[in-house]
Write a protein that holds these residues in place. Structure first.
Motif, mmCIF file in Angstrom:
data_model
loop_
_atom_site.group_PDB
_atom_site.id
_atom_site.type_symbol
_atom_site.label_atom_id
_atom_site.label_comp_id
_atom_site.label_asym_id
_atom_site.label_seq_id
_atom_site.Cartn_x
_atom_site.Cartn_y
_atom_site.Cartn_z
ATOM 1 N N VAL A 130 0.875 -1.173 0.000
ATOM 2 C CA VAL A 130 0.000 0.000 0.000
ATOM 3 C C VAL A 130 0.910 1.220 0.000
ATOM 4 C CG1 VAL A 130 -1.765 1.294 1.227
ATOM 5 C CG2 VAL A 130 -1.832 -1.204 1.228
ATOM 6 N N PRO A 131 0.940 1.991 -1.083
ATOM 7 C CA PRO A 131 1.889 3.102 -1.188
ATOM 8 C C PRO A 131 1.521 4.275 -0.281
ATOM 9 C CG PRO A 131 0.452 3.056 -3.102
ATOM 10 C CD PRO A 131 0.141 1.826 -2.311
ATOM 11 N N GLU A 132 2.481 5.150 -0.121
ATOM 12 C CA GLU A 132 2.282 6.366 0.660
ATOM 13 C C GLU A 132 1.120 7.164 0.089
ATOM 14 O OE1 GLU A 132 3.321 8.917 3.815
ATOM 15 O OE2 GLU A 132 4.468 7.146 3.235
ATOM 16 N N GLY A 133 0.249 7.635 0.992
ATOM 17 C CA GLY A 133 -0.869 8.480 0.586
ATOM 18 C C GLY A 133 -2.196 7.766 0.489
ATOM 19 N N GLU A 134 -2.193 6.456 0.256
ATOM 20 C CA GLU A 134 -3.452 5.734 0.132
ATOM 21 C C GLU A 134 -4.029 5.340 1.485
ATOM 22 O OE1 GLU A 134 -3.520 2.464 -2.525
ATOM 23 O OE2 GLU A 134 -2.727 3.601 -4.239
ATOM 24 N N GLY A 135 -3.193 4.880 2.381
ATOM 25 C CA GLY A 135 -3.677 4.446 3.696
ATOM 26 C C GLY A 135 -4.207 3.027 3.655
ATOM 27 N N ALA A 136 -3.560 2.128 4.396
ATOM 28 C CA ALA A 136 -3.984 0.720 4.411
ATOM 29 C C ALA A 136 -5.086 0.510 5.433
ATOM 30 C CB ALA A 136 -2.793 -0.184 4.735
ATOM 31 N N PRO A 137 -6.202 -0.134 5.048
ATOM 32 C CA PRO A 137 -7.285 -0.373 6.001
ATOM 33 C C PRO A 137 -6.965 -1.559 6.911
ATOM 34 C CG PRO A 137 -7.855 -1.313 3.888
ATOM 35 C CD PRO A 137 -6.535 -0.627 3.697
ATOM 36 N N PHE A 138 -7.651 -1.614 8.032
ATOM 37 C CA PHE A 138 -7.534 -2.732 8.968
ATOM 38 C C PHE A 138 -8.872 -3.450 9.009
ATOM 39 C CE2 PHE A 138 -8.016 -4.626 13.180
ATOM 40 C CZ PHE A 138 -6.830 -5.333 13.311
ATOM 41 N N SER A 139 -8.860 -4.753 8.764
ATOM 42 C CA SER A 139 -10.112 -5.509 8.721
ATOM 43 C C SER A 139 -10.461 -6.045 10.109
ATOM 44 C CB SER A 139 -10.003 -6.663 7.721
ATOM 45 O OG SER A 139 -8.945 -7.532 8.065
ATOM 46 N N ILE A 140 -11.675 -5.790 10.553
ATOM 47 C CA ILE A 140 -12.164 -6.353 11.809
ATOM 48 C C ILE A 140 -12.412 -7.852 11.643
ATOM 49 C CG2 ILE A 140 -13.925 -6.201 13.599
ATOM 50 C CD1 ILE A 140 -12.187 -3.707 13.302
ATOM 51 N N ILE A 141 -13.000 -8.207 10.522
ATOM 52 C CA ILE A 141 -13.249 -9.611 10.192
ATOM 53 C C ILE A 141 -13.287 -9.731 8.675
ATOM 54 C CG2 ILE A 141 -15.766 -9.342 10.288
ATOM 55 C CD1 ILE A 141 -15.895 -12.215 11.378
ATOM 56 N N THR A 142 -12.794 -10.856 8.177
ATOM 57 C CA THR A 142 -12.738 -11.072 6.737
ATOM 58 C C THR A 142 -13.302 -12.445 6.396
ATOM 59 O OG1 THR A 142 -10.763 -9.689 6.492
ATOM 60 C CG2 THR A 142 -11.223 -11.232 4.715
ATOM 61 N N VAL A 143 -14.067 -12.511 5.322
ATOM 62 C CA VAL A 143 -14.554 -13.776 4.787
ATOM 63 C C VAL A 143 -13.897 -13.973 3.437
ATOM 64 C CG1 VAL A 143 -16.560 -15.091 4.000
ATOM 65 C CG2 VAL A 143 -16.757 -13.567 5.983
ATOM 66 N N GLY A 144 -13.222 -15.113 3.271
ATOM 67 C CA GLY A 144 -12.525 -15.376 2.024
ATOM 68 C C GLY A 144 -11.724 -16.651 2.138
ATOM 69 N N THR A 145 -10.664 -16.779 1.351
ATOM 70 C CA THR A 145 -9.802 -17.944 1.443
ATOM 71 C C THR A 145 -9.061 -17.929 2.774
ATOM 72 O OG1 THR A 145 -8.030 -16.747 0.303
ATOM 73 C CG2 THR A 145 -9.505 -18.101 -1.045
ATOM 74 N N LEU A 146 -8.637 -19.111 3.214
ATOM 75 C CA LEU A 146 -8.041 -19.236 4.528
ATOM 76 C C LEU A 146 -6.772 -18.415 4.666
ATOM 77 C CD1 LEU A 146 -8.560 -20.703 7.195
ATOM 78 C CD2 LEU A 146 -7.072 -22.554 6.391
ATOM 79 N N ASP A 147 -5.996 -18.306 3.588
ATOM 80 C CA ASP A 147 -4.754 -17.541 3.675
ATOM 81 C C ASP A 147 -4.969 -16.045 3.482
ATOM 82 O OD1 ASP A 147 -5.333 -17.379 0.998
ATOM 83 O OD2 ASP A 147 -3.446 -18.255 0.306
#
Length: 492
Positions: free
Chosen positions: A266-283
């Motif tokens: 995630v490059p400078e300026g965009e801001g990386a989000p933090f996921s409270i919970i995610t549904v998807g593949t195990l990895d």
């Protein structure tokens, strides 16, 4: 399974089990010391009763923690001899000081405190439990210094002739940047656990039918004290954890990326989000749905909402170039087990917040004094709804499990490194240990720890249900009040 896999499982089982007792010992020693100091200040026998009640539970926990901790030392020689050979000169120094200074301080003054009621002056007796608590802090500091070296090696050189890491700057090991942020985080989390321990038992006695109404004010005090400690320590743990995340990003960027399952930069300026919970593949590579907080990961990692955060794939490529061909550090995959790091990180945070929520609810419910109706109904508990019973049973385990998940994240997030950048886990296992030998010792230790768990739970339930014992209203526990012919007996 290979001997390496079994050795890792054995160390994980014994370490997590032992760590169930450590934060309770640290936190409860502080609270017992505070209770005894408050009794000496006010001469209110309710504080004395609470001191002896929780002191008894503290002693049980200390004994079990001592027994389970001994096994840790043996494993370095049994299953991880190559690791011990490589870093023994460094790792052994803080552990030796911990045993010779901190642990002896704890055990000596705990003995004085247990057997010293009425045998030594009150102020000296209270000082003994404070010294026990100081001993737990020193013990934690030296053990964490050793662990922090594994996370971020400093103050060493590798001797090319012997192939061993040698200590060159012990002060650097003790002031490792990782150590300076990890210690307050671990200690505040331990205080939170001790506060939850007091809160849980006090809350249960306020809820259960049969608790004498005359004891309700005493357990109210204990519940309020425990709840306040949970909230204050929880805030301290959050602040220190935030600082720890930024240092972790500097020295172990893969661990921070793995905590989010972040594969792309995630490059400078965009801001990386933090996921409270995610549904998807195990990895976590393919996301179906996620509940996220915008830019929070960037803040946790860099202190800026728009800070750049490296992804797992980029870090993997960089590590392959950095460590390619290194004899001690050769590894094909520098990524930890993503599901473990992702969920352990969230369970650590979530359980800590849940404990703070229970503590806040208790303080709100117990605000003010007992109602007139409570005073009239002698056979009814103060907290009548069954939800309070569930709260009492669960609040103890919330910070306790949060501590354990925090350690799982710390150690698993470092993989495949045993010592970051110097030794991988596969190169640290004992070369002559067979699968059968490791399996046998793992089964024996697991069964032994299971038996000790039964003993621990039965003792805590037995003495916890009994509640605080009565003491004389004019109790002073001064040596001058004892007769020379009084038996020297264990107080409890």
């Amino acid at each position: 399974m290979e001997a390496l896999d079994l050795a890792r499982w054995q160390f994980g089982i014994t370490t997590v089990y032992h760590y169930f007792f450590v934060p309770v010992t640290i936190g409860l020693s502080l609270l017992v010391a505070l209770m005894q100091t408050q009794w000496m200040r006010t001469r209110d026998t309710r504080w004395l009763r609470l001191t002896k009640f929780f002191g008894k539970l503290f002693t049980i926990n200390f004994a079990l923690g001592l027994v389970t901790g001994i096994v840790q030392e043996f494993q370095f020689g049994m299953n991880w001899s190559d690791y011990s050979r490589f870093v023994g000169d460094i790792f052994g120094a803080p552990l030796a000081i911990e045993a010779l200074l901190a642990f002896f301080l704890e055990s000596t003054f705990l003995g004085l405190w247990i057997f010293g009621w009425g045998r030594i002056p009150e102020k000296l007796h209270a000082a003994a439990i404070w010294l026990v608590h100081i001993g737990t802090l020193l013990s934690s500091y030296f053990i964490l210094a050793a662990n922090s070296f594994m996370q971020n090696p400093v103050g060493y050189r590798v001797n090319p002739e012997t192939g061993r890491a040698e200590l060159t700057d012990f002060l650097a090991v003790l002031t490792n940047p990782v150590q300076l942020v990890t210690f307050p985080h671990v200690i505040t989390a331990a205080y939170m656990t001790g506060g939850a321990f007091v809160l849980a038992f006090a809350l249960w006695h306020l809820w259960r039918p049969g608790t004498p109404r005359t004891d309700a004010p005493m357990y109210r005090r204990a519940a309020r004290l425990g709840a306040v400690v949970v909230l204050l320590a929880g805030a301290g743990s959050a602040i220190s954890g935030d600082l720890q995340g930024k240092i972790m990003t500097e020295v172990q960027p893969m661990k921070m990326a793995a905590a989010e399952g972040l594969y792309e930069d995630v490059p400078e300026g965009e801001g990386a989000p933090f996921s409270i919970i995610t549904v998807g593949t195990l990895d976590g590579r393919e996301e179906v749905w996620a509940l996220t907080v915008p830019k929070l990961l960037s803040y946790l990692a860099t202190g800026s909402l728009d800070g750049a955060v490296e992804g797992i794939d980029h870090i993997q490529e960089r590590y392959e170039l950095t460590y390619a061909g290194a004899e001690l550090t050769a590894a094909e995959d520098y990524r930890p087990v993503i599901p473990v790091t992702y969920w352990s990180f969230r369970l650590m945070i979530g359980l800590g917040l849940a404990a703070m929520g229970v503590a806040l609810a208790v303080l709100w419910r117990l605000r003010g004094s007992a109602t007139a109706r409570d005073d009239r109904e002698e056979d009814r508990p103060v907290l009548r709804h069954r939800l309070w019973g569930w709260a009492a049973g669960s609040v103890l385990f919330m910070p306790l499990l949060a501590n354990s998940f925090g350690w799982i994240f710390t150690e698993m997030g470092r993989q495949p490194w045993l010592v970051m950048g110097l030794m991988t886990t596969r190169t640290g296992v004992s070369p002559g240990t067979t699968t059968g030998e490791v399996l046998t010792s793992m089964v024996v230790f697991t069964l032994l720890y299971g038996a000790l768990a039964v003993v621990e739970v039965k003792l805590l339930l037995r003495y916890g249900r009994a509640g605080a014992e009565q003491v004389p209203e004019d109790a002073s526990y001064d040596p001058a009040d004892r007769d020379d012919d009084d038996a020297f007996v264990f107080t409890y």
